[in-house]
Design a protein around this motif. Structure first.
Motif, PDB file in Angstrom:
ATOM      1  N   MET A 200       0.834  -1.210   0.000  1.00 12.51           N
ATOM      2  CA  MET A 200       0.000   0.000   0.000  1.00 12.51           C
ATOM      3  C   MET A 200       0.865   1.255   0.000  1.00 12.51           C
ATOM      4  SD  MET A 200      -3.152   0.772  -0.095  1.00 12.51           S
ATOM      5  CE  MET A 200      -4.290   2.089   0.146  1.00 12.51           C
TER       6      MET A 200
ATOM      7  N   PHE B  11       2.245   1.923  -3.280  1.00 10.93           N
ATOM      8  CA  PHE B  11       1.173   2.422  -4.137  1.00 10.93           C
ATOM      9  C   PHE B  11       0.980   3.930  -3.916  1.00 10.93           C
ATOM     10  CE2 PHE B  11      -3.322   3.197  -5.114  1.00 10.93           C
ATOM     11  CZ  PHE B  11      -3.454   2.561  -6.339  1.00 10.93           C
TER      12      PHE B  11
ATOM     13  N   LEU C  21     -12.852   5.019   0.016  1.00 14.62           N
ATOM     14  CA  LEU C  21     -13.799   4.519   1.024  1.00 14.62           C
ATOM     15  C   LEU C  21     -14.753   3.511   0.397  1.00 14.62           C
ATOM     16  CD1 LEU C  21     -14.655   7.842   2.905  1.00 14.62           C
ATOM     17  CD2 LEU C  21     -13.203   5.988   3.712  1.00 14.62           C
ATOM     18  N   ALA C  22     -15.197   3.816  -0.829  1.00 11.06           N
ATOM     19  CA  ALA C  22     -16.124   2.910  -1.510  1.00 11.06           C
ATOM     20  C   ALA C  22     -15.483   1.554  -1.752  1.00 11.06           C
ATOM     21  CB  ALA C  22     -16.556   3.526  -2.836  1.00 11.06           C
ATOM     22  N   ILE C  23     -14.207   1.582  -2.054  1.00  9.31           N
ATOM     23  CA  ILE C  23     -13.510   0.330  -2.332  1.00  9.31           C
ATOM     24  C   ILE C  23     -13.297  -0.482  -1.059  1.00  9.31           C
ATOM     25  CG2 ILE C  23     -11.221  -0.519  -2.984  1.00  9.31           C
ATOM     26  CD1 ILE C  23     -11.381   1.372  -5.368  1.00  9.31           C
ATOM     27  N   GLY C  24     -13.361   0.184   0.087  1.00  9.80           N
ATOM     28  CA  GLY C  24     -13.290  -0.572   1.332  1.00  9.80           C
ATOM     29  C   GLY C  24     -12.184  -0.162   2.279  1.00  9.80           C
ATOM     30  N   GLU C  25     -11.518   0.953   1.966  1.00  8.72           N
ATOM     31  CA  GLU C  25     -10.484   1.431   2.880  1.00  8.72           C
ATOM     32  C   GLU C  25     -11.206   2.128   4.033  1.00  8.72           C
ATOM     33  OE1 GLU C  25      -7.622   3.646   0.696  1.00  8.72           O
ATOM     34  OE2 GLU C  25      -6.312   3.944   2.417  1.00  8.72           O
TER      35      GLU C  25
ATOM     36  N   PHE D 165     -18.698  10.053  -1.433  1.00  4.26           N
ATOM     37  CA  PHE D 165     -18.840   9.146  -2.555  1.00  4.26           C
ATOM     38  C   PHE D 165     -19.427   9.904  -3.767  1.00  4.26           C
ATOM     39  CE2 PHE D 165     -21.516   5.732  -4.535  1.00  4.26           C
ATOM     40  CZ  PHE D 165     -20.491   4.916  -4.911  1.00  4.26           C
TER      41      PHE D 165
ATOM     42  N   ARG E 180     -17.585  -3.583   2.652  1.00  8.78           N
ATOM     43  CA  ARG E 180     -17.379  -3.141   1.267  1.00  8.78           C
ATOM     44  C   ARG E 180     -16.132  -3.802   0.681  1.00  8.78           C
ATOM     45  NH1 ARG E 180     -18.782   1.917   3.546  1.00  8.78           N
ATOM     46  NH2 ARG E 180     -16.609   2.579   3.712  1.00  8.78           N
ATOM     47  N   ASN E 181     -15.120  -3.840   1.508  1.00 10.41           N
ATOM     48  CA  ASN E 181     -13.843  -4.379   1.060  1.00 10.41           C
ATOM     49  C   ASN E 181     -13.961  -5.857   0.668  1.00 10.41           C
ATOM     50  OD1 ASN E 181     -11.154  -4.716   0.629  1.00 10.41           O
ATOM     51  ND2 ASN E 181     -10.548  -4.624   2.767  1.00 10.41           N
TER      52      ASN E 181
ATOM     53  N   PHE F  94     -18.050  -1.669  -6.675  1.00  9.73           N
ATOM     54  CA  PHE F  94     -18.822  -0.529  -7.186  1.00  9.73           C
ATOM     55  C   PHE F  94     -18.395  -0.175  -8.606  1.00  9.73           C
ATOM     56  CE2 PHE F  94     -19.038  -0.105  -2.620  1.00  9.73           C
ATOM     57  CZ  PHE F  94     -20.322   0.372  -2.378  1.00  9.73           C
TER      58      PHE F  94
ATOM     59  N   PHE G 201      -5.666  -1.974  -7.008  1.00 11.15           N
ATOM     60  CA  PHE G 201      -5.898  -1.181  -5.801  1.00 11.15           C
ATOM     61  C   PHE G 201      -6.779  -1.858  -4.734  1.00 11.15           C
ATOM     62  CE2 PHE G 201      -7.993   2.807  -3.917  1.00 11.15           C
ATOM     63  CZ  PHE G 201      -7.055   2.875  -2.900  1.00 11.15           C
ATOM     64  N   PRO G 202      -7.976  -2.383  -5.085  1.00  9.58           N
ATOM     65  CA  PRO G 202      -8.809  -3.002  -4.037  1.00  9.58           C
ATOM     66  C   PRO G 202      -8.121  -4.180  -3.345  1.00  9.58           C
ATOM     67  CG  PRO G 202     -10.059  -2.700  -6.047  1.00  9.58           C
ATOM     68  CD  PRO G 202      -8.633  -2.424  -6.386  1.00  9.58           C
TER      69      PRO G 202
ATOM     70  N   LEU H  49      -5.014  -4.399  -2.582  1.00 11.29           N
ATOM     71  CA  LEU H  49      -4.006  -3.940  -1.617  1.00 11.29           C
ATOM     72  C   LEU H  49      -4.590  -3.825  -0.214  1.00 11.29           C
ATOM     73  CD1 LEU H  49      -2.316  -1.155  -3.784  1.00 11.29           C
ATOM     74  CD2 LEU H  49      -1.369  -3.384  -3.207  1.00 11.29           C
ATOM     75  N   LEU H  50      -5.904  -3.673  -0.169  1.00 10.11           N
ATOM     76  CA  LEU H  50      -6.555  -3.547   1.141  1.00 10.11           C
ATOM     77  C   LEU H  50      -6.875  -4.918   1.739  1.00 10.11           C
ATOM     78  CD1 LEU H  50      -9.031  -0.723   0.099  1.00 10.11           C
ATOM     79  CD2 LEU H  50      -6.937  -0.438   1.410  1.00 10.11           C
TER      80      LEU H  50
ATOM     81  N   ARG I  95     -11.893  -3.566 -11.957  1.00 10.11           N
ATOM     82  CA  ARG I  95     -11.556  -3.163 -10.591  1.00 10.11           C
ATOM     83  C   ARG I  95     -12.624  -3.645  -9.605  1.00 10.11           C
ATOM     84  NH1 ARG I  95     -11.300   3.117  -9.660  1.00 10.11           N
ATOM     85  NH2 ARG I  95     -13.536   2.834  -9.976  1.00 10.11           N
TER      86      ARG I  95
ATOM     87  N   LYS J  39     -11.687  -8.676  -6.928  1.00  7.13           N
ATOM     88  CA  LYS J  39     -11.671  -9.409  -5.655  1.00  7.13           C
ATOM     89  C   LYS J  39     -12.826 -10.408  -5.579  1.00  7.13           C
ATOM     90  CE  LYS J  39     -14.023  -5.512  -3.483  1.00  7.13           C
ATOM     91  NZ  LYS J  39     -13.928  -4.384  -2.585  1.00  7.13           N
TER      92      LYS J  39
END
Lengths: 424, 234
Positions: A1, A4, A318-322, A419, B86-87, B92, B111-112, B114-115, B159, B163
């Protein structure tokens, strides 16, 4: 991360190059202004101390009251024993006797008739005493423009400007006309062995430098001196110690009601230097404070805008899940990085320019033609220890604060609203 | 498969403060979605479809009632738990693609992951698979600025899918695309739905999208006015 995020910082010029440029510029200006005002203030104190006031100065009470007139008829007598006493009481200090005098300098032609003449401001210092340190203190040897240092009695230096005005060259004979300590006429021939430029306007206009003993002879001032100047060890002025010394010395002579009794003054008490230094210090302090505060606001604002600009990206992350804490801490980490890099670059550039201005200086002699104060004609920056870190206040602190405040929005705003602001 | 309910709403109400009062965006919504559905929330602007999508996506909270996604009640989740949901389970897709412009296609898709707790090798494999699903293997090193609108949306799909989430929420995914690209995108999503059993829920009023849906839920003024099976069999 982390890799990145670093890639993002390096590739996005709005996140890296632009903020780093702003931070660097702000920090550079802060460092430069700090060094410049420190240099100007310090140089004024040093010049004044070297040429006029010493760190402390002893005169007769009557001389001190009329110092501006250089009243040698009120000079201190018995200076030999007084200096011995001072050396005993304050062994770590250097005490030097000086005589200042006014007069007329006459330049004869080959027939002995006056070729040119002009009013002269003389200063007699211990040129031939190695212990006095006067040659180094007044930077005489390095200030010689033409000719050489006096090596024996009867040899003098005059200021280069004055020499040009009187058309005098090294080797020429000049005649000094002045008055003795007792009001008689003093007249003596000297050989000008060199011309000198101090870089101090008041001195360079019409100065004559001679040995102290020569002056004692011509002005009939045996065992007398206009003033005794004291310098602290390593030439570093300490106001606190000076105050203590002055209080002790003056208390010792308080019972003596003679107007020729000695009185000691510290640097700040002379020539209105205290109030001037206080004024300059508070002005500079305020200037630096306002400047640092202004730079802080600029950098804080830049970071704030940078943070707000990225609300879209934040929404996406945030939407992606962080989670919010991770986004916030990564923004702070990024601003620490930007702040550090910008501060280091700005400090290096600021110090570089300051070093240059410390070496070369900025000549303002043209604007000081009629100034009689002991002000250096070349102002220089002074790189202080503080200069190495002062830039980090606006550079790092403000940048991180701005980002921290911008980032609070991540917590205060509804995730869905962030968002919606997606515009990456 | 479709019988196992992964999303459930019960008497779901969402109100937003407006001026001194409240605007009711969703009013007593009762819906459920099973695994592998290809459904759409259809209705005019202001009908509440995006609000419902946001609540299902744990980006917003219900004012009243319940929204349960993957057995987790959205209203009871902390920020951290919502992020984890969400993760782990949700993907989305946005109308404006929302790709990170300074990263390559590969990095955007990565990117997703990496979380998530994945190794470099797993991530590499997953990214290559996702990019292959959307047919952009030759664009791995391109940046979003070098892609067409259709290609950008395909990257966004990759994207969202990389996952392998249980649910993909797509808000007006074809709004910025021409007809040919819209069909291409929809066919891609339909294929992924079929092959990976991922549930797709769209918010749309685009007829091109509607013709691909197997279930169409019509919303008007925050209420469900119709919920019909369109019979587009897999």
């Amino acid at each position: 991360m982390l890799k990145f995020l670093v890639k993002g910082i390096l590739r996005d010029h709005h996140r890296s190059r632009f903020p780093i440029l702003i931070v660097s510029a702000g920090v550079m200006l802060t460092v430069l202004i700090h060094c410049w005002v420190s240099g100007v203030l310090g140089e004024m104190i040093d010049t004044s101390a070297a040429f006029a006031t010493g760190h402390v100065k002893i005169m007769s009470r009557a001389y001190a009251e009329n110092e501006g007139q250089i009243p040698n008829d009120l000079a201190l007598s018995g200076v030999g024993s007084l200096v011995s006493e001072l050396n005993q009481d304050y062994p770590d200090m250097t005490w030097v006797e000086r005589i200042k005098f006014g007069g007329l300098l006459d330049v004869p032609d080959s027939n002995g008739e006056t070729r040119s003449q002009g009013p002269v401001m003389g200063i007699a210092v211990q040129l031939f005493s190695e212990n006095s340190g006067e040659v180094e203190r007044l930077n005489i040897e390095k200030s010689i423009v033409k000719g050489r240092m006096p090596r024996q009695p009867g040899e003098v230096l005059i200021s280069d400007q004055f020499a040009e005005k009187l058309d005098v060259s090294p080797g020429d004979q000049v005649t000094l006309m002045s008055s003795t300590m007792y009001g008689g006429m003093a007249m003596q021939n000297y050989i000008v062995v060199g011309t000198i430029s101090f870089g101090v306007v008041a001195m360079d206009r019409s100065a004559m430098i001679m040995d102290f003993t020569d002056a004692q002879i011509v002005l009939d001032m045996t065992d007398s001196a206009g003033e005794i100047l004291g310098y602290f060890e390593n030439n570093i002025y300490s106001d606190e110690r000076a105050r203590r010394m002055v209080a002790a010395f003056n208390m010792k002579y308080e019972p003596d009601t003679d107007e020729f009794a000695p009185i000691m003054l510290r640097l700040g008490e002379q020539n209105g230097l205290d109030s001037m230094l206080e004024y300059i210090s508070s002005f500079i302090g305020m200037f630096i404070l306002i400047f640092v505060a202004a730079m802080s606001i600029v950098l804080w604002n830049a970071a704030l805008i940078g943070g707000l600009r990225r609300y879209g990206e934040v929404g996406l992350r945030l939407a992606i899940g962080e989670n919010k804490g991770h986004v916030y801490s990564s923004m702070l980490l990024e601003s620490v990085f930007i702040g550090c890099v910008g501060s280091v670059i700005g400090t290096v550039i600021g110090l570089g320019i300051s070093y240059y201005l410390q070496t070369v200086g900025f000549d303002i002699s043209d604007s000081l033609q009629n100034v009689t104060m002991m002000i250096p004609s070349v102002f220089r920056a002074h790189v202080t220890a503080q200069a190495y870190y002062i830039g980090f206040i606006p550079g790092l602190f403000s940048t991180v604060l701005g980002t921290a405040l911008a980032g609070i929005g991540i917590y205060r705003r509804n995730t869905a609203r962030l968002f919606k602001e997606l515009e990456v | 498969m479709q019988n196992s309910k992964i999303i459930l709403t019960e008497e779901l109400v969402k109100r937003f403060p407006v001026g001194g009062g409240y605007f009711t965006a969703l009013n007593k919504i009762n819906l459920s979605f099973g695994k592998g559905e290809f459904a759409g929330l259809v209705g005019p602007s202001g009908s509440g479809k995006t609000t419902l999508l946001n609540i299902i996506g744990s980006l917003d909270y219900p004012s009243e009632g319940k929204a349960i996604v993957m057995d987790q009640s959205i209203g009871d989740l902390t920020h951290r738990q919502a992020a984890r949901l969400r993760n782990k389970y949700l993907g989305f897709i946005f109308q404006t693609y929302n790709l990170l412009p300074v990263y390559t296609v590969y990095e955007n898709v990565e990117f997703p992951l990496l979380l998530l707790d994945t190794t470099t090798t797993e991530r590499h494999r997953a990214v290559l698979d996702a990019v292959e699903w959307v047919g952009l293997t030759d664009k791995l090193k391109s940046r979003p600025g070098q892609l067409s609108g259709g290609e950008s949306q395909r990257v966004a799909i990759a994207r969202a899918m990389v996952k392998k989430p249980e649910v993909v929420l797509a808000d007006e995914p074809t709004a910025n695309l021409d007809a040919a690209n819209s069909h291409h995108i929809l066919q891609t999503m339909e294929k992924l739905n079929r092959e990976l059993q991922t549930t797709f829920i769209f918010a749309t009023h685009d007829e091109k999208v509607i013709q691909y849906l197997r279930r169409k839920i019509s919303l008007e003024d925050g209420t469900v006015v119709n919920d019909e099976n369109l019979g587009n069999e897999k």
